[in-house]
Structures are given as C-alpha cells and as structure tokens.
Design an enzyme around this catalytic site. Structure first.
Site, mmCIF file in Angstrom:
data_model
loop_
_atom_site.group_PDB
_atom_site.id
_atom_site.type_symbol
_atom_site.label_atom_id
_atom_site.label_comp_id
_atom_site.label_asym_id
_atom_site.label_seq_id
_atom_site.Cartn_x
_atom_site.Cartn_y
_atom_site.Cartn_z
ATOM 1 N N GLY A 94 1.602 46.424 32.836
ATOM 2 C CA GLY A 94 0.705 45.788 33.796
ATOM 3 C C GLY A 94 1.166 44.379 34.112
ATOM 4 O O GLY A 94 2.088 43.848 33.481
ATOM 5 N N GLY A 96 1.369 41.081 33.573
ATOM 6 C CA GLY A 96 1.030 40.156 32.502
ATOM 7 C C GLY A 96 1.124 38.697 32.887
ATOM 8 O O GLY A 96 0.615 37.827 32.177
ATOM 9 N N LYS A 117 4.031 34.867 40.793
ATOM 10 C CA LYS A 117 4.631 35.223 39.511
ATOM 11 C C LYS A 117 4.658 33.986 38.615
ATOM 12 O O LYS A 117 5.241 32.958 38.974
ATOM 13 C CB LYS A 117 6.051 35.751 39.736
ATOM 14 C CG LYS A 117 6.724 36.322 38.502
ATOM 15 C CD LYS A 117 8.043 36.975 38.870
ATOM 16 C CE LYS A 117 8.754 37.539 37.644
ATOM 17 N NZ LYS A 117 10.029 38.189 38.002
ATOM 18 N N GLY A 130 1.328 34.104 30.171
ATOM 19 C CA GLY A 130 1.183 34.385 31.594
ATOM 20 C C GLY A 130 1.909 33.417 32.503
ATOM 21 O O GLY A 130 1.789 33.511 33.726
ATOM 22 N N ARG A 180 6.389 35.873 45.403
ATOM 23 C CA ARG A 180 7.265 37.016 45.661
ATOM 24 C C ARG A 180 6.687 37.878 46.783
ATOM 25 O O ARG A 180 5.488 38.140 46.833
ATOM 26 C CB ARG A 180 7.449 37.855 44.401
ATOM 27 C CG ARG A 180 8.366 39.059 44.615
ATOM 28 C CD ARG A 180 8.935 39.576 43.311
ATOM 29 N NE ARG A 180 7.947 40.227 42.467
ATOM 30 C CZ ARG A 180 8.191 40.625 41.219
ATOM 31 N NH1 ARG A 180 9.380 40.409 40.681
ATOM 32 N NH2 ARG A 180 7.258 41.211 40.503
ATOM 33 N N ASP A 256 9.370 50.778 34.984
ATOM 34 C CA ASP A 256 8.446 49.861 35.648
ATOM 35 C C ASP A 256 9.171 48.906 36.593
ATOM 36 O O ASP A 256 8.524 48.182 37.360
ATOM 37 C CB ASP A 256 7.644 49.057 34.620
ATOM 38 C CG ASP A 256 8.530 48.296 33.650
ATOM 39 O OD1 ASP A 256 9.213 48.954 32.848
ATOM 40 O OD2 ASP A 256 8.558 47.050 33.695
ATOM 41 N N ASP A 266 12.622 42.645 40.174
ATOM 42 C CA ASP A 266 12.774 42.044 38.845
ATOM 43 C C ASP A 266 14.199 41.565 38.602
ATOM 44 O O ASP A 266 15.080 42.329 38.224
ATOM 45 C CB ASP A 266 12.347 42.997 37.728
ATOM 46 C CG ASP A 266 12.138 42.231 36.416
ATOM 47 O OD1 ASP A 266 12.743 41.160 36.252
ATOM 48 O OD2 ASP A 266 11.358 42.700 35.567
#
Length: 491
Positions: A94, A96, A117, A130, A180, A256, A266
């Site tokens: 998820g 995070g 992000k 976080g 992002r 993911d 990513d």
C-alpha cells in the site's frame, strides 16, 4: 458552479474516480503539513500540458498544494491499497509514503493521477515515517524525465519541494516531496490485493474500472477480461523491449512496481548499463541477480503470470478452462517480446527490412560487445556516426569481419546511406543519464545546494537523439573505478 480564484489561477481540474471503487482499495487520508517548504524544481512544460499555471504553482498557495499543506480545489486525498511479490515473496503493501490527490483532467481530455511522494505516514506505512529524502526524489525526477525523452512510457515528475525537515536514514538527510504524474497507479499488485483479500465482485469492480480507464475499446468485447489481460501483456512486452534497447535496468521489478497502464514506475535502485553485460545488477539489495538486465524479460513473464492468476475467476466459469486461457496468453509474451526486440535491434543497425540472417548478425555483435567489455550506448553511437574508434572491440579482427557483413547487409536494401543513418539516429540515443552524471548532479544539489548541474543534465537529456555538440561531454564514460557502482532503495 462558479470557479474560485484558486481554480482560475492554478488550473486544477480534478476528478476522483478511484473513489468509485469498493472501499477496500483505498483509505481516505488527512494531510501531514510541513513547516518550511521550498520549491526546488518545477517541470514547466509538464505543468502546461496538465493545464496548470506555472507561475501560480510557484506561489505560496501552489507550493502548499505540492507538499500536502493545502488540499487543491476538487481533490479528495487518499492512499491506495495493494500487495505484491517483492523478490518473490508475497506481502501486503500500500501507499506507505504517498498521497493520491486526484486525477487531473488535462486540456486534451486525458486523465492522469497527481500523487505526492514522501507526504507523510499512512495506514500502510508499516512502521516507516512516510517521508522521503531529497536525493532519491531528485533521482526519480532525473531518470523519469530522461525516460520520457527517450520515448519510453513512464510516470513523470512535476516538482520537487524540500520540506525543511531532516529525516533519518543511514544518516540525517534533507527531506523532500516529489509530485508524480501517472496514467494511473493501478498495479499488478493491486489485482493481487483484490484476489487475496477481496470478494469476486470487488475484483470485478477493479477490472471493470481498469478497462474503462485504460482500455475503453474493450468494454464491449465478448470477454473483456481476456481483452484486459491481452492488452497488459502486449504493453509490457513493448515496454520491456524499450528498456532493453537502451540498457535500462529497473532494479526492483516487484509485482507492485508493474503498472497495468504499461508505464515504468518506481525509480529507486534503477540505473543505465555502461559496459554491456546481461548479468549487470546495480541494486544493493538484489544480491542474487533476480532483476539483472538480461533477466528483465523473464521477470516480466513471471509478474504477468501472477496477474493472470488473479483474473482466473473472471476469465471463465470453469477453473480448468480459465487456467488454459491464462497460460496461453502469458505464453504469447515471449513471441511478442522477440518480435519487438528484433525489430528494435534492426532499427539500431539501420536495417529497414527483414532477413533470416539478421538474428545472427545482431547476436554476433552483442557477443563481441560482451567479450570486449564494450560500452553499450557508445558502441551503437559510434556505429551510427560511422566513427568506430580505437577501442578493443573496434580493432579486433572479428569486429572487422562483422562490420563487412553488416555493410553487405545494408547494401541489400533500397534505402540510401543517409536514410540508414537517420533511422539509426532515431533509435540510438547519443546520450543516456550516465550513472556518474546522475550522482554528480544529486551530490551537488544535496551537499552544496547547487542545482545547476542537474538543470544542465536535464536540458541535455530532454532530446537524447539530438546528436548535438553540447551533448558530447555527456557521452564521455566515467573514469575507471575498482568499486562497483551500486544503487539503493530510496525508502
């Protein structure tokens, strides 16, 4: 509805269609304000494409939107739930450290996610803070924009804002938030999450939403879920080929980190290969080479098989027939990949048509490049310019023999030498984001507050196929080093 002053000035035109999904897929999220935000870099062309006012984004209110201090007009912040196989092990994940503000509807009518992000703790943080460090956020900005310049489907970076608050990793580092942009953040792992913890109707809702958002031409298909699987496989085959053709190594191809839209996502331990070697790994955590350059197509197949597994209840009411359908579709990846890869390699060599011997010609060149530790990008750059210099590869007898075969191959097609070179220039970048250049840009920014190195690098990378004089410096190889270059996850 009367437009507010904010809407007119900044240009937010946000939808929140992800909220139409069942509640298991997301959690509504409050803001985690920071004290001293400072805008470091803003992607003006991207902002304009999104329909945002560049000047307004640089205002106090605009920056507050970019760090999560103030909710943009029309936004409904949430965090997405998903799962994933990380280095082969399945786990619940998820967002995070990310916040989805909503989906911006561009002036062209496109819908794209706006995500922050490094915006603070969420339900899915699993003990983390976080937050994000400045260095990794600058890396993602540089590499994602370089990928865009290379014509590779990718998430993009709108802005990086420092938080004024230090974060602790191995050392104390300055904090930052990246904005992002993505076609969406729906992942293979999102479907795995639905399959593992949801009911069939919730899985169906996710699939229907995904088709409507990314593959609307399949809505009325006889088996729209099979259509969905076919399209994702096709897009991923095309994407991985584009990675391989420029020597890009993702570094963390977990399920993911594979998007349904077919965008690269990513940019943690990613890097571009210098010396050609299929076994190249840069990620410090990939100790067994699972995600090595040469293994990326195989991992893509493995990930797509996991997606197919989640769709079995939707593909056919009979389990055995559903498995057969899924297996057949996933097995098609290999041929799709090979067809696209050979077409791309022919273009890199200036070959317009197809002959059976092309496969051997291509494989012989790559074999020599590996044997002589040749630089991947600069080898094709030299071939493009017909400037094969005095390197170990180019002076070898086997290369001279290969070069003659290549010239004979080119003579068997109708296109002129100029057309051949133009084709090669369109498919062989003059420069890539060399690892030492990226590190130098990040170091100058983080340690010295000097962003000019990064800005100059970004300018050069904005058109990597330009073959201009200003790019000559960026084509130079790094100095020899006894230490192997390593990248690290930005979490």
């Amino acid at each position: 509805m009367t437009e507010t002053k904010e809407t007119i000035e900044i240009g937010w035109n946000l939808d929140n269609s992800y909220e139409s999904l069942p509640e298991i897929f997301f959690t509504k999220q409050g803001l985690s304000p920071i004290t001293s935000p400072k805008l470091i870099i803003l992607n003006a062309p991207l902002a304009t494409f999104l329909g945002l006012n560049v000047q307004a984004l640089q205002s106090e209110e605009g920056i507050a939107n970019l760090v999560g201090n103030k909710i943009p007009k029309g936004a409904s912040p949430l965090t997405q739930a998903y799962a994933g196989h990380q280095f082969g092990s399945f786990t619940m994940l998820g967002d995070g450290r990310a916040l989805l503000l909503g989906e911006q509807i561009t002036p062209q009518g496109e819908k794209v996610d706006i995500q922050l992000k490094g915006s603070g703790r969420t339900r899915y943080s699993r003990g983390g803070d976080g937050r994000a460090a400045l260095g990794p956020m600058l890396r993602e900005y540089i590499i994602s924009e370089a990928m865009y310049g290379l014509g590779i489907p990718t998430t993009r970076s709108l802005a990086v804002v420092t938080t004024g608050e230090p974060i602790i990793r191995e050392t104390e580092q300055p904090g930052a938030i990246l904005t992002r942009i993505a076609a969406s953040h729906i992942r293979v792992g999102t479907f795995q999450y639905a399959s593992q913890w949801g009911e069939r109707e919730e899985l169906k809702a996710l699939a229907d939403y995904t088709i409507q958002r990314h593959f609307p031409e399949g809505i009325n298909n006889e088996n729209k879920y099979l259509f969905l699987l076919k399209e994702v496989i096709n897009r991923q085959a095309q994407l991985i080929v584009k990675w391989q053709l420029v020597g890009f190594i993702h570094g963390v191809m977990n399920t993911d980190n594979m998007t349904i839209s077919g965008e690269t996502i990513d940019y943690g331990p990613c890097a571009f290969m210098d010396t050609y070697d299929p076994a190249t790994v840069f990620s410090s955590i990939d100790v067994y080479g699972r995600y090595a350059y040469g293994n990326q197509p195989n991992i893509a197949v493995w990930n797509l098989a996991r997606l197919a597994e989640t769709l079995l209840p939707l593909l056919h009411s009979d389990q055995e027939q559903a498995v057969e359908i899924a297996q057949e579709e996933v097995s098609n990846f290999a041929q799709l990949y090979q067809n696209n890869w050979f077409a791309g390699m022919r273009a890199k060599l200036g070959i317009f048509n197809e002959e059976p011997e092309d496969k051997i010609l291509i494989e012989e060149l790559l074999g020599m490049m590996h044997k002589h530790s040749a630089d991947y990008t600069n080898t094709f750059r030299a071939l493009t310019l017909d400037m094969c210099s005095h390197t170990e590869l180019f002076t070898s007898p086997e290369f001279k023999h290969w070069y003659q075969k290549w010239q004979e191959r080119l003579s068997r097609q109708q296109e002129s030498k100029d057309s051949v070179q133009q084709l090669m220039k369109k498919n062989n970048p003059a420069i890539i984001p060399r690892n030492h250049r990226v590190e130098a840009a990040i170091e100058a920014a983080v340690k010295n507050g000097d962003y000019s190195v990064m800005e100059q690098l970004l300018d050069a990378l904005s058109n990597p196929f330009e073959y201009s004089e200003k790019q000559e410096e960026y084509a130079k190889l790094p100095k020899p080093s006894k230490q192997k270059y390593k990248t690290f996850c930005g979490t």
